[in-house]
Scaffold this active site. Structure first.
Site, PDB file in Angstrom:
ATOM      1  N   GLY A  54      73.266  62.526  58.026  1.00 51.81           N
ATOM      2  CA  GLY A  54      71.854  62.831  58.248  1.00 51.81           C
ATOM      3  C   GLY A  54      70.950  61.720  57.773  1.00 51.81           C
ATOM      4  O   GLY A  54      69.947  61.379  58.417  1.00 51.81           O
TER       5      GLY A  54
ATOM      6  N   HIS B 289      72.480  64.759  65.516  1.00 56.23           N
ATOM      7  CA  HIS B 289      71.352  64.914  64.602  1.00 56.23           C
ATOM      8  C   HIS B 289      70.042  64.829  65.370  1.00 56.23           C
ATOM      9  O   HIS B 289      69.926  64.067  66.341  1.00 56.23           O
ATOM     10  CB  HIS B 289      71.345  63.803  63.543  1.00 56.23           C
ATOM     11  CG  HIS B 289      72.444  63.912  62.549  1.00 56.23           C
ATOM     12  ND1 HIS B 289      72.292  64.554  61.339  1.00 56.23           N
ATOM     13  CD2 HIS B 289      73.722  63.467  62.588  1.00 56.23           C
ATOM     14  CE1 HIS B 289      73.441  64.491  60.669  1.00 56.23           C
ATOM     15  NE2 HIS B 289      74.326  63.833  61.408  1.00 56.23           N
TER      16      HIS B 289
ATOM     17  N   CYS C 119      81.378  63.393  58.442  1.00 57.72           N
ATOM     18  CA  CYS C 119      80.609  63.751  57.245  1.00 57.72           C
ATOM     19  C   CYS C 119      80.571  62.536  56.337  1.00 57.72           C
ATOM     20  O   CYS C 119      81.596  62.135  55.794  1.00 57.72           O
ATOM     21  CB  CYS C 119      81.241  64.938  56.525  1.00 57.72           C
ATOM     22  SG  CYS C 119      80.417  65.333  54.968  1.00 57.72           S
TER      23      CYS C 119
ATOM     24  N   CYS D 122      73.097  64.838  52.798  1.00 55.54           N
ATOM     25  CA  CYS D 122      73.858  64.721  54.046  1.00 55.54           C
ATOM     26  C   CYS D 122      73.914  63.245  54.404  1.00 55.54           C
ATOM     27  O   CYS D 122      72.884  62.647  54.743  1.00 55.54           O
ATOM     28  CB  CYS D 122      73.187  65.522  55.158  1.00 55.54           C
ATOM     29  SG  CYS D 122      74.009  65.375  56.764  1.00 55.54           S
TER      30      CYS D 122
ATOM     31  N   GLU E 186      71.865  71.594  57.773  1.00 61.16           N
ATOM     32  CA  GLU E 186      73.135  71.156  58.350  1.00 61.16           C
ATOM     33  C   GLU E 186      73.739  72.237  59.235  1.00 61.16           C
ATOM     34  O   GLU E 186      73.791  73.411  58.876  1.00 61.16           O
ATOM     35  CB  GLU E 186      74.110  70.776  57.232  1.00 61.16           C
ATOM     36  CG  GLU E 186      75.306  70.001  57.710  1.00 61.16           C
ATOM     37  CD  GLU E 186      76.051  69.331  56.570  1.00 61.16           C
ATOM     38  OE1 GLU E 186      77.242  69.065  56.753  1.00 61.16           O
ATOM     39  OE2 GLU E 186      75.452  69.075  55.509  1.00 61.16           O
TER      40      GLU E 186
END
Length: 276
Positions: A222, A161, A75, A219, A210
């Site tokens: 992301g 992703h 993260c 994110c 997410e």
């Protein structure tokens, strides 16, 4: 179990930070869901746990739990909050911090009061390692969802992703299409879904659905994955300002084999205690 915690956020992507070094912590999926509940708990997108490292060459172990109780690999917004948290809790005075994650080692660099730069490592583009079901590695892939075929990028930043290019993120079907793609069978570990609007070669807008959370205000991984997916198609330069609903991140990536660097803020909101 009474736990001290800190509520933090990175561009509105919010976290419950728990120090597992100076207090005993035993988390289960049920306890994580209880803490993450916005009506009966503290409320967060993810719970982040600081532990002592297993590797003597790094400073901390960094564990990440989604609001649904599942443990995930990485993260980016949380990593920036992690760096500020361990310094404010006086667990370290270092400005360069190495942390062990399920996806590998991250290097966190504190820059001033609230800016943190994170070396996210090189992106993973091989389908089997993302994981994504495809015969060969490509710049983009066709993905069929509910009878419609979309062109998507597929990237792992330690977590999987997929990225779709859209004309306008404000009108993109983030909730419906994001939910449908998250559990698509070609992504066996589920997937985070990015909706990317390119403004020019140095600027873009992004919304992310997410995995295990739903749409978040920001994110970090992301944003990194979106920039990589756009760059390997020749659509952006090596540094891009990406604006998410919660604010902006600077993403730098020279190209294949090189690490992605993400820079942005980390903000502490309040401290407290909770019984779980």
């Amino acid at each position: 179990m009474r736990l001290k915690f800190t509520k933090m956020h990175g561009l509105g992507n919010d976290f419950v930070m728990i120090d597992g070094i100076t207090q005993r912590v035993k988390l289960t999926s049920d306890k994580v869901r209880q803490i993450a509940d916005r009506h009966t708990g503290i409320g967060c997108d993810q719970l982040l746990l600081v532990e002592a490292p297993r590797d003597p060459d790094v400073d901390f172990r960094y564990r990440i739990y989604n609001a649904d109780g599942s443990e995930v690999e990485n993260c980016g917004n949380g990593a920036r909050c992690f760096a500020r948290f361990v310094r404010e809790r006086r667990l370290t005075s270092k400005e360069k911090i190495l942390v062990e994650t399920a996806a590998g080692i991250l290097e966190l660099n504190v820059q001033g009061a609230d800016q943190v730069s994170v070396d996210m490592g090189p992106p993973i583009l091989e389908p089997a390692k993302i994981p994504f079901q495809a015969d060969i590695q490509a710049e983009s892939y066709p993905l069929e969802v509910d009878g419609e075929t979309y062109t998507v990028g597929a990237v792992s930043m330690g977590n999987p992703h997929t990225v779709l290019l859209v004309e306008d993120v404000d009108t993109a079907p983030v909730q419906t299409l994001g939910a449908a793609i998250e559990c698509h069978p070609r992504f066996p570990a589920r997937v985070n879904v990015g909706f990317l609007q390119i403004l020019d070669r140095g600027r873009a807008r992004l919304r992310v659905f997410e995995r295990g959370v739903g749409e978040t205000r920001a994110c970090g991984t992301g944003a990194c994955a979106a920039m990589v997916a756009a760059r390997i198609r020749g659509l952006v330069d090596e540094e891009v300002q990406i604006t998410l609903p919660g604010g902006g991140l600077t993403i730098h990536w020279p190209g294949p084999g090189e690490p992605v660097t993400m820079t942005g803020p980390a903000t502490a909101v309040y401290h407290g205690q909770i019984v779980v």
